[in-house]
Design a protein around this motif. Structure first.
Motif, mmCIF file in Angstrom:
data_model
loop_
_atom_site.group_PDB
_atom_site.id
_atom_site.type_symbol
_atom_site.label_atom_id
_atom_site.label_comp_id
_atom_site.label_asym_id
_atom_site.label_seq_id
_atom_site.Cartn_x
_atom_site.Cartn_y
_atom_site.Cartn_z
ATOM 1 N N UNK A 100 36.906 53.693 49.133
ATOM 2 C CA UNK A 100 37.755 54.292 48.364
ATOM 3 C C UNK A 100 36.877 54.358 46.960
ATOM 4 N N UNK A 101 36.277 55.426 46.508
ATOM 5 C CA UNK A 101 35.540 55.438 45.434
ATOM 6 C C UNK A 101 36.517 55.464 44.055
ATOM 7 N N UNK A 102 37.351 55.697 44.004
ATOM 8 C CA UNK A 102 38.398 55.431 42.825
ATOM 9 C C UNK A 102 38.432 54.033 42.569
ATOM 10 N N UNK A 103 38.727 53.289 43.602
ATOM 11 C CA UNK A 103 38.847 51.801 43.456
ATOM 12 C C UNK A 103 37.208 51.026 42.894
ATOM 13 N N UNK A 104 36.578 51.668 43.737
ATOM 14 C CA UNK A 104 35.033 51.010 43.402
ATOM 15 C C UNK A 104 34.728 51.438 42.009
ATOM 16 N N UNK A 105 34.969 52.580 41.327
ATOM 17 C CA UNK A 105 34.990 52.704 40.005
ATOM 18 C C UNK A 105 35.455 51.967 39.042
ATOM 19 N N UNK A 106 36.709 51.224 39.492
ATOM 20 C CA UNK A 106 37.589 50.627 38.633
ATOM 21 C C UNK A 106 37.225 49.244 38.529
ATOM 22 N N UNK A 156 34.668 47.069 37.517
ATOM 23 C CA UNK A 156 33.674 46.998 36.675
ATOM 24 C C UNK A 156 33.898 45.555 35.752
ATOM 25 N N UNK A 157 32.943 44.721 36.049
ATOM 26 C CA UNK A 157 32.018 44.719 36.945
ATOM 27 C C UNK A 157 32.219 44.309 38.344
ATOM 28 N N UNK A 158 31.684 44.879 39.410
ATOM 29 C CA UNK A 158 32.065 44.934 40.731
ATOM 30 C C UNK A 158 31.865 43.311 41.391
#
Length: 142
Positions: free
Chosen positions: A123-129, A131-133
């Motif tokens: 899920x790229x949307x989740x990953x982009x949210x 921050x920091x990962x």
């Protein structure tokens, strides 16, 4: 068994649905099925997977029979469902921290934290949210 995986719905669907197979999803799930790793998920994960499969039927991406087979395969996975109050509270905190619109993704993150698991997602949307990962969060294919 020393590795623990918390696989996002996107990864599990990738494993279950023939046209969406990602080799790395297969590897993670098969490691758990073989007993070399432990799978954990929030207590509601079975309903989320079922809902995604039902949506695929409505969108004519799967037949009812195909979706049922995928759901049965999912139900046979050795998943430890986690339903602790601490996970519910941490889900709320994570949703606030990362400004997540729902608690669904936050619950997967909270389970991964509580079980010292690697969280895997597509899920790229989740990953982009995120921050920091967090260090325990991994993107399939990285």
């Amino acid at each position: 068994m020393n590795r623990v995986f918390c696989l996002d719905t996107s990864v599990l669907v990738s494993y279950l649905v023939p046209d969406e197979h990602e080799p790395q999803a297969d590897t993670l799930v098969l490691e758990a099925v073989s007993g070399a790793a432990r799978l954990v998920a929030p207590a509601f994960a079975w309903a989320e997977i079922g809902s995604v499969l039902r949506k695929k039927i409505r969108m004519d991406l799967l037949t009812a029979e195909q979706a049922q087979g995928c759901y049965e395969d999912f139900c046979n996975l050795p998943i430890d469902y986690i339903n602790e109050e601490s996970v519910r509270m941490r889900s709320w905190e994570l949703a606030l921290q990362y400004q997540l619109p729902t608690l669904y993704d936050a619950a997967f993150l909270a389970v991964a934290e509580s079980e010292s698991a690697q969280f895997w997602t597509i899920d790229r949307v989740l990953l982009n949210q995120l921050s920091p990962r967090p260090a325990y969060v991994h993107e399939l294919g990285e």
